[in-house]
Structure formats: structure tokens, C-alpha cells
Design an enzyme around this catalytic site. Sequence first.
Site, short mmCIF file in Angstrom:
data_model
loop_
_atom_site.label_atom_id
_atom_site.label_comp_id
_atom_site.label_asym_id
_atom_site.label_seq_id
_atom_site.Cartn_x
_atom_site.Cartn_y
_atom_site.Cartn_z
N CYS A 30 0.27 -0.71 -3.00
CA CYS A 30 1.16 0.36 -2.52
C CYS A 30 1.95 0.95 -3.68
CB CYS A 30 2.09 -0.22 -1.46
SG CYS A 30 3.43 0.88 -0.96
N CYS A 33 5.67 1.46 -3.07
CA CYS A 33 6.39 0.19 -3.12
C CYS A 33 6.95 -0.09 -4.51
CB CYS A 33 5.47 -0.96 -2.70
SG CYS A 33 4.92 -0.89 -0.99
#
Length: 113
Positions: A30, A33
Site C-alpha cells: 500500500c 500507507c
Amino acid sequence: MMLSVNEKNFSKIVLESPCPVLVNFWAPWCGLCRLVVPNLLQFQSEWGGDLTLVSINADDNLRLANAYRLRNLPTLILFDQGLPIQRIEGFHGREEFKRSLKGLMVDYSLQSA
């Protein structure tokens, strides 16, 4: 600094904590993230009170990911006295994320007052 938490120590570190805990659910794949981590660390320093910031790799901790019904990553959940009281998910960029964190601080201070 963000403490890494897993299924084995989640209960002790998050649910049994005497102070609020902001849990950052993330995954290595991700990109967003990784981008939010500096904002999370800044948020922790601006909180003004005791706040524990922890991260949980959702891919490695599927029971926790399922228990808290993660739909998007990153997902942040603020726990207080073992209960999830606020959730941030589904943002689309740094500015929206910063606004969400500021809203979280305001909402929490109103709830705990």
C-alpha cells in the site's frame, strides 16, 4: 516512533492501555500507507496528551483485519479504554488525511470532556 503490534500482543498493548491508542492498519503493498507515516508521527507529537501510536500489518494479522472489518488501507482506529471510538478510512491523499486527523483530535477532545 510507531510500535509494531501483532495478534499476540494486541490485547495487552491496545485493549489494556490506560491511554488512547491510535492503530494504523497498513500493508507493504500500500503506497498511501507509507506516505501517511510522517503525518501520523507529527499528529502524535501534536496530540497534547498521552497517545500511543501503533502499526499493524494487516496482511500478517488477518484475524485482527477481519475482526475490525477493514475495507481500505490504511485504516486508523482510535481505541480508548479498550473500545474503538473513532475510525478513519477511505481518504484519497495527504491533505484529506491531515484534515481527518485534525477532526479526530477535535472529536476525541469533545468526547472525553
